[in-house]
Design a protein around this motif. Structure first.
Motif, short mmCIF file in Angstrom:
data_model
loop_
_atom_site.label_atom_id
_atom_site.label_comp_id
_atom_site.label_asym_id
_atom_site.label_seq_id
_atom_site.Cartn_x
_atom_site.Cartn_y
_atom_site.Cartn_z
N THR A 506 0.81 -1.21 0.00
CA THR A 506 0.00 0.00 0.00
C THR A 506 0.85 1.27 0.00
N ARG A 507 2.24 1.16 0.00
CA ARG A 507 3.10 2.34 -0.03
C ARG A 507 3.46 2.67 -1.49
N THR A 508 2.46 2.85 -2.30
CA THR A 508 2.65 3.18 -3.70
C THR A 508 1.96 4.51 -4.00
N CYS A 509 2.22 5.01 -5.21
CA CYS A 509 1.67 6.31 -5.58
C CYS A 509 0.14 6.34 -5.45
N TYR A 510 -0.49 5.19 -5.67
CA TYR A 510 -1.95 5.15 -5.64
C TYR A 510 -2.50 5.54 -4.27
N TYR A 511 -1.70 5.24 -3.20
CA TYR A 511 -2.14 5.52 -1.84
C TYR A 511 -1.51 6.79 -1.28
N CYS A 512 -0.73 7.51 -2.09
CA CYS A 512 -0.02 8.70 -1.61
C CYS A 512 -0.94 9.92 -1.65
N ARG A 513 -0.86 10.73 -0.61
CA ARG A 513 -1.74 11.90 -0.53
C ARG A 513 -1.34 12.99 -1.54
N HIS A 514 -0.17 12.91 -2.16
CA HIS A 514 0.28 13.92 -3.11
C HIS A 514 -0.12 13.60 -4.55
N LEU A 515 -0.85 12.49 -4.78
CA LEU A 515 -1.30 12.14 -6.12
C LEU A 515 -2.49 13.01 -6.49
N ARG A 543 1.03 8.63 3.24
CA ARG A 543 -0.25 7.96 3.02
C ARG A 543 -1.41 8.94 3.04
N SER A 544 -2.33 8.73 2.11
CA SER A 544 -3.55 9.54 2.05
C SER A 544 -4.54 9.06 3.10
N ALA A 545 -5.21 10.02 3.76
CA ALA A 545 -6.16 9.64 4.80
C ALA A 545 -7.30 8.82 4.22
N GLY A 546 -7.66 9.09 2.96
CA GLY A 546 -8.77 8.35 2.35
C GLY A 546 -8.31 7.31 1.38
N GLY A 547 -7.05 6.85 1.55
CA GLY A 547 -6.49 5.91 0.58
C GLY A 547 -7.25 4.61 0.52
N ALA A 548 -7.63 4.05 1.69
CA ALA A 548 -8.27 2.75 1.70
C ALA A 548 -9.65 2.82 1.06
N SER A 549 -10.42 3.87 1.41
CA SER A 549 -11.76 3.99 0.84
C SER A 549 -11.67 4.26 -0.64
N ARG A 550 -10.61 5.02 -1.09
CA ARG A 550 -10.45 5.30 -2.51
C ARG A 550 -10.26 4.00 -3.28
N ARG A 551 -9.44 3.09 -2.67
CA ARG A 551 -9.18 1.84 -3.36
C ARG A 551 -10.45 1.00 -3.46
N SER A 552 -11.20 0.92 -2.36
CA SER A 552 -12.39 0.07 -2.37
C SER A 552 -13.44 0.60 -3.32
N SER A 553 -13.54 1.95 -3.39
CA SER A 553 -14.54 2.51 -4.28
C SER A 553 -14.18 2.28 -5.73
N THR A 554 -12.85 2.28 -6.00
CA THR A 554 -12.42 2.06 -7.38
C THR A 554 -12.68 0.64 -7.79
N GLU A 555 -12.41 -0.29 -6.86
CA GLU A 555 -12.64 -1.69 -7.19
C GLU A 555 -14.12 -1.97 -7.36
#
Length: 555
Positions: A506-515, A543-555
Motif C-alpha cells: 500500500t506504499r505506492t503512488c496510488y495511496y499517496c496523498r500527493h497524487l 499515506r492519504s487519509a482516504g487511501g483505503a476507501s479510494r481503493r475500495s470505491s475504485t474496485e
C-alpha cells in the motif's frame, strides 16, 4: 598552383626544435623557429614569422633570424614578447617581437589576417589561425603550437569551446604524447605532493631541475598554494636563472588567471620569507655550506646549467632529485650555455648527481603541460579540418596518432619529414563523417560535507544528448569492476522504479496523498510533476487519509 603547402624545416623530433614554413596564396609564413642553425632559412626568407611561446624548442633561432632579416615582422602574444628576451641574457637587440591581441582578427597584409587563442601550455602560449581571403574562396591554417586543454597553476587551459567547428583547411597540431592517456592534472599534482612530502620528512632535501620558464614557476605556485605545504617549515631556494622568469611572470600578472591574481592580493606570488613555506632567491653570495646545514626541509628549483656545487649537494644530508623527463634536461641545459655557461656546456647533470646521490633517490614524476592522446583527438574533432599535420613528437608517438581509425576515416593525415614539401590540395566540398560520439569529457571529483561532487566541463552541454540527461537532473552511479559508471535517469525510468521488496504493497503512488490527477505534486519527490503509474513509489511517500476507501470505491 597549389594555394596551400607546408615545408617543414624541423618538426621537433628528439632534441630538434619546431620550425615550419607555410605557403598560403602569395605569402610565405614561418611558424616558430626552434632551429639551432638557421642556414636553411637564408635561401628563402618568409614574409612573416610567428612565435607560439617562449620555450627554447620554439624560439631558439629567432634572434639569429632577426639579425639576418631585421625587417622581417615577427609576431607573438603580448606575454610572449615580454618573456622571449629572457632567453638571450646580456643581448641588447632582443626587443624585436610585435604583440598581437587575443581572439581579434588582425589584417597583416592585403587579404591575410591572423587570430590568436590561448593555447594553455604556459603563460603567453598561443595558437594561430591564419586566413587568406580571395574572391573565389577563403584559405585557412590553424597552428596549435604546444597546447593543453586542462588548467595549470599559472595558466588556464585552451578554450576548446571557442574553437568548435572552426573548420580550417589545415590543422598543424603537436603530438608530443601520441595516443598515451594521462591522469588528470590534479591527480598528477597530488602524486607529486605526496612524494615530495615523503622526501622532505626529517629535514630532507629535494632538487627540481627546471627550464627558465614554465615548469619551475608552476612548481613554485604548487608549493605556495597546495594545502599540504601551507604553514609547513620548508625553505624553497630558486636558482637566479629561474628567478628571472618568476620576475617576468610578476610583470605579466594581469594576464594570469583570476585565481592567481586573487592569490597575489593576499600574499606575494613567489618571494616570501614571512609566510611558510619560505621562498628565497639562491643568490651567488649564499654559502653552499650554510644551505647544507639548514635544519629545515629544503627544496631547490634549479636550472640544469647551474652546477650542483652551487647549493651543496655533496653534503651528507638525504637528497632526492625529482626528474620529469630525462630527455628534456639536455635541451634545458643548452639554453644559456653559449652566453653564460660555456664551460658547463657538456656537463652531464644526472651523471654528476650519481656520484653524490644514491640512484634510489631519483624520483620520476609527471606534471604535463601538453595534450595526451585524448586531448589531441578531441581538439581535432572539434576543429574539423581537411588536413592534419602532426609535429613535435617522437616518430613512434606520431605514427600511433596517425594510425587511429577514427582520424583516418575523417581527415587527410600527414607525418612531415624535414625539407620535404607537402602539397595540401583542397576539395571544393570536403565531406566528413560526423565526429565520433564516444567523446570523453574529463572532470574533477571533490568531497565535502554534503557528499561527492562531480564537475564536468561546460562543453558537455553542446552534445545533443545533454537534454536527455538534464531532463530530470538525476543520475545513477554503479561500480563495474574498478570503473565507476555514471548515467542519467530519464522520466520513463523514474516512473518504472519499484522497491526491491514490496513489504507494504500500500506504499505506492496510488495511496499517496500527493497524487493529483495521476500526477505527483510532492515537491520533495523526484517524480514531482510527472504522470505516475498506480504501482510507482519513491522515498518520500505519505499515506492519504482516504487511501483505503479510494481503493475500495475504485474496485
Amino acid at each position: 598552383m597549389t594555394e596551400l603547402s607546408c615545408l617543414p624545416h624541423s618538426v621537433g623530433y628528439e632534441d630538434e626544435g619546431v620550425c615550419l614554413s607555410i605557403q598560403i596564396g602569395p605569402y610565405s609564413i614561418l611558424f616558430d623557429c626552434g632551429l639551432a642553425d638557421i642556414t636553411a632559412l637564408r635561401a628563402k626568407p618568409a614574409d612573416f614569422a610567428f612565435c607560439s611561446h617562449a620555450h627554447t624548442d620554439h624560439m631558439r633561432g629567432l634572434l639569429a633570424l632577426h639579425r639576418t632579416f631585421p625587417l622581417l615582422p615577427i609576431f607573438a602574444s603580448e606575454v610572449t614578447t615580454r618573456l622571449l628576451p629572457l632567453n638571450w641574457p646580456g643581448q641588447s637587440d632582443t626587443d624585436f617581437c610585435r604583440s598581437l591581441p587575443w581572439r581579434s582578427p588582425v589584417e597583416i597584409a592585403p587579404g591575410l589576417s591572423v587570430q590568436l587563442w590561448p593555447a594553455g601550455h604556459m603563460p603567453g602560449a598561443a595558437a594561430f589561425l591564419l586566413t587568406y581571403q580571395t574572391p573565389q574562396r577563403t584559405y585557412s591554417v590553424f597552428y596549435s603550437g604546444d597546447c593543453f586543454l586542462s588548467n595549470g597553476r599559472l595558466v588556464d587551459g585552451m578554450p576548446l569551446a571557442e574553437l568548435r567547428n572552426l573548420k580550417p583547411d589545415v590543422l598543424i597540431v603537436e603530438g608530443s604524447y601520441g595516443t598515451e592517456r594521462h591522469p588528470h592534472r590534479k591527480q598528477q599534482e597530488n602524486y607529486l605532493v605526496e612524494r615530495l612530502s615523503g622526501a622532505l620528512a626529517h629535514g630532507g632535501r629535494a632538487v627540481f631541475p627546471s627550464p627558465l620558464l614554465g615548469l619551475g614557476q608552476e612548481l613554485l605556485m604548487l608549493m605556495r598554494s597546495h594545502h599540504n605545504f601551507t604553514g609547513q617549515p620548508i625553505n624553497v631556494w630558486v636558482d637566479p636563472l629561474i628567478a628571472r622568469g618568476c620576475d617576468a611572470y610578476l610583470g605579466c600578472l594581469s594576464a594570469l588567471p583570476t585565481t592567481v591574481q586573487n592569490f597575489a592580493q593576499h600574499q606575494p606570488l613567489f618571494w616570501d620569507e614571512r609566510v611558510l613555506p619560505r621562498v628565497r632567491r639562491l643568490e651567488p653570495q649564499i654559502s653552499p655550506e650554510l644551505l647544507a646545514d639548514e635544519p629545515e626541509a629544503t627544496v631547490f628549483i634549479v636550472h640544469p646549467a647551474t652546477h650542483p656545487s652551487a647549493y651543496g649537494i655533496a653534503s651528507a644530508v638525504d637528497w632526492t632529485v625529482f626528474v620529469p623527463d630525462v630527455e628534456s634536461i639536455s635541451l634545458w641545459q643548452t639554453q644559456l650555455s653559449e652566453q653564460m655557461y660555456g664551460a658547463y656546456h657538456r656537463f652531464d647533470w644526472l651523471a654528476e648527481l650519481a656520484a653524490v646521490v644514491d640512484s634510489e633517490a631519483v624520483e620520476h614524476y609527471m606534471l604535463t603541460n601538453h595534450c595526451d592522446g585524448v586531448g589531441t583527438t578531441q581538439l581535432i574533432h572539434n576543429l574539423r579540418p581537411q588536413h592534419v599535420i602532426f609535429v613535435h613528437g617522437d616518430q613512434r608517438q606520431l605514427n600511433s596518432l596517425a594510425s587511429l581509425d577514427d582520424l583516418q576515416a575523417r581527415y587527410h593525415l600527414h607525418l612531415p619529414t624535414p625539407a620535404q614539401s607537402i602539397d595540401l590540395p583542397l576539395a571544393s566540398a570536403f565531406w566528413q563523417p560526423a565526429p565520433p560520439q564516444g567523446t570523453l569529457y574529463e572532470g574533477e571529483i571533490d568531497i565535502d560535507r554534503q557528499g561527492v561532487q562531480l564537475r564536468l566541463p561546460p562543453l558537455l552541454e553542446s552534445d545533443p544528448r545533454w537534454a536527455q540527461l538534464s531532463d530530470t537532473g538525476i543520475v545513477e552511479a554503479s561500480w563495474q569492476g574498478n570503473q565507476l559508471v555514471i548515467r542519467g535517469l530519464d522520466q520513463q525510468e523514474l516512473m518504472r522504479v519499484k522497491p526491491a521488496k514490496a513489504a507494504d504493497p500500500t506504499r505506492t503512488c496510488y495511496y499517496c496523498r500527493h497524487l493529483r490527477g495521476q500526477r505527483c505534486r510532492n515537491v520533495e519527490s523526484p517524480l514531482v510533476g510527472l504522470q505516475v503509474t498506480s504501482d510507482g513509489t519513491c522515498g518520500v511517500f505519505e499515506r492519504s487519509a482516504g487511501g483505503a476507501s479510494r481503493r475500495s470505491s475504485t474496485e
